[in-house]
Design an enzyme around this catalytic site. Structure first.
Site, short mmCIF file in Angstrom:
data_model
loop_
_atom_site.label_atom_id
_atom_site.label_comp_id
_atom_site.label_asym_id
_atom_site.label_seq_id
_atom_site.Cartn_x
_atom_site.Cartn_y
_atom_site.Cartn_z
NE ARG A 10 0.71 1.52 4.37
CZ ARG A 10 1.98 1.87 4.37
NH1 ARG A 10 2.61 2.18 3.26
NH2 ARG A 10 2.66 1.90 5.51
N GLY A 101 11.30 -3.07 3.03
CA GLY A 101 11.96 -1.97 3.72
C GLY A 101 11.80 -0.62 3.03
CG ASP A 148 0.85 -0.87 7.01
OD1 ASP A 148 0.29 0.22 6.77
OD2 ASP A 148 2.01 -0.95 7.44
CE1 TYR A 197 4.86 2.84 13.21
CE2 TYR A 197 4.69 1.59 15.25
CZ TYR A 197 4.11 2.08 14.10
OH TYR A 197 2.79 1.83 13.84
C1 GLA Z 1 3.71 1.45 9.69
C2 GLA Z 1 2.73 0.69 10.58
C3 GLA Z 1 1.32 1.26 10.45
C4 GLA Z 1 1.30 2.78 10.64
C5 GLA Z 1 2.39 3.44 9.77
C6 GLA Z 1 2.50 4.91 10.05
O1 GLA Z 1 3.41 1.24 8.35
O2 GLA Z 1 2.70 -0.68 10.24
O3 GLA Z 1 0.47 0.64 11.37
O4 GLA Z 1 1.45 3.12 11.99
O5 GLA Z 1 3.66 2.85 9.97
O6 GLA Z 1 1.33 5.56 9.70
#
Ligand code: GLA
Length: 348
Positions: A10, A101, A148, A197
């Site tokens: 995505r 990645g 995602d 994160y």
């Molecule tokens: C990653 C995580 C998602 C979301 C994005 C940031 O892709 O898997 O759940 O938090 O970062 O929007």
């Protein structure tokens, strides 16, 4: 009897670092993705990969701790097996057209494709997305949200997907006919487990605890009550970003592409200055791409810390640089049973 399961990667148009706070997101499937082909049967899931070394070998009863097995990519497979608890094993191959990645959700595509290949029930996409989200959290120990996995399952061709990550409700927003999405790679590999994160998520949760309310219910003015300037910035990103999701959904529905582009640019500034997840390379790409005739706007997409830039453009806009993908929203996951007699795929 053979089968083929496919799940798309995505690109998120807007609404980043909001999903794990019950906020709003607006991603779309891109059609590059992960395919699992194989035969069901036996008591083991055994998969090879065209991209990664080694074989994922997992008993259908699951393993004690998916985060400890090798090769590393097999951790996702093991965690999905443990969540899905399939009746039968699977022997086959994983093939990918999605760069790993890159912030294009390749791990979610792997989880969803494996779950579908194992016969998981797809009638409730939210429940299956939650299972795959838990699998990701267990496989790599990163507290990811649900965006995602859910877009990989629920995307519809031609529409972007608005997800309310608290109510877990979905709305398809038709993508304008006279626009195209272009995804440009920064060349910076992004690994969530080694990134900040989890720290960002913890900071937002601390802001919510201090304010006694959820960020999804607050305005950018409300968060100024915090004393810590770092927490103010993090919380301000989340509150303004949630507002931008509905603004962008409305702009796309009304074909207001210039305004849609401005929202992407505002989101990039927020990711860069308030959430501090952009990089100088990503900033440079966004600045360059914005100057190209036919581009309405651009921003870093996904978690940040590297990965890709997404641009909203007029169709056929020429963009120099490493374009990973361009097009209109693609469809979500699919499963086909391969008919041995005729070799003709049959949708399931
Ligand atoms: C990653 C995580 C998602 C979301 C994005 C940031 O892709 O898997 O759940 O938090 O970062 O929007």
């Amino acid at each position: 009897m053979g089968l083929r399961a496919f799940a798309s990667g995505r690109v998120n148009l807007i609404g980043d670092h909001t999903d794990y706070l019950g906020g709003l997101v607006l991603p779309m499937a891109i059609g590059l993705g992960i395919e699992v082909t194989g035969d069901r049967g036996g008591n083991w899931v055994m998969l090879g990969s065209d991209r990664f070394d080694g074989v994922a070998e997992v008993p259908i009863g699951g393993v004690d701790d998916p985060a400890t097995i090798e090769p590393r990519w097999a951790r996702y497979v093991a965690a999905v097996v443990d969540e899905v608890k399939p009746d039968d094993g699977l022997v086959g191959m994983v093939q990918s057209t999605l760069p790993a990645g890159s912030g294009l959700a390749s791990s979610a595509a792997l989880e969803v494709a494996v779950a579908c290949a194992l016969g998981a029930d797809r009638s409730d996409p939210v429940a299956l997305a939650e299972a795959c989200q838990r699998a990701e959290q267990r496989a790599v120990g990163v507290p990811v949200g649900i965006m995602d996995q859910l877009v990989a399952l629920a995307a519809v061709e031609g529409s972007v997907l608005r997800i309310d990550c608290d109510a877990l409700t979905l709305a398809q927003v038709p993508f304008p006919e006279d626009a195209e999405i272009v995804v440009i790679h920064s060349g910076q590999h992004r690994e969530l487990s080694g990134s900040a994160y989890a720290e960002r998520r913890a900071q937002c949760e601390e802001a919510e605890a201090l304010l006694g309310r959820r960020l999804r219910d607050m305005s950018p003015v409300d968060v100024e009550a915090l004393d810590d300037p770092v927490l103010v910035r993090r919380a301000r990103h989340v509150t303004t970003e949630n507002d931008r999701v509905d603004a962008l959904a409305a702009a796309l529905a009304a074909d207001q592409l210039a305004y849609a582009g401005e929202l992407l640019v505002a989101s990039h500034a927020s990711m860069r200055d308030d959430f501090e997840v952009s990089t100088p390379v990503l900033d440079e790409i966004v600045a360059t791409v914005r100057g190209v005739r036919g581009v309405y706007g651009a921003r870093v997409t996904g978690a940040g810390f590297g990965g890709c830039v997404v641009a909203l453009c007029r169709p056929k806009t020429r963009i120099n640089g490493p374009v990973v993908w361009r097009g209109r929203p693609a469809a979500g996951a699919s499963v086909e049973i391969l008919d041995d007699d005729q070799g003709v795929p049959r949708p399931r």
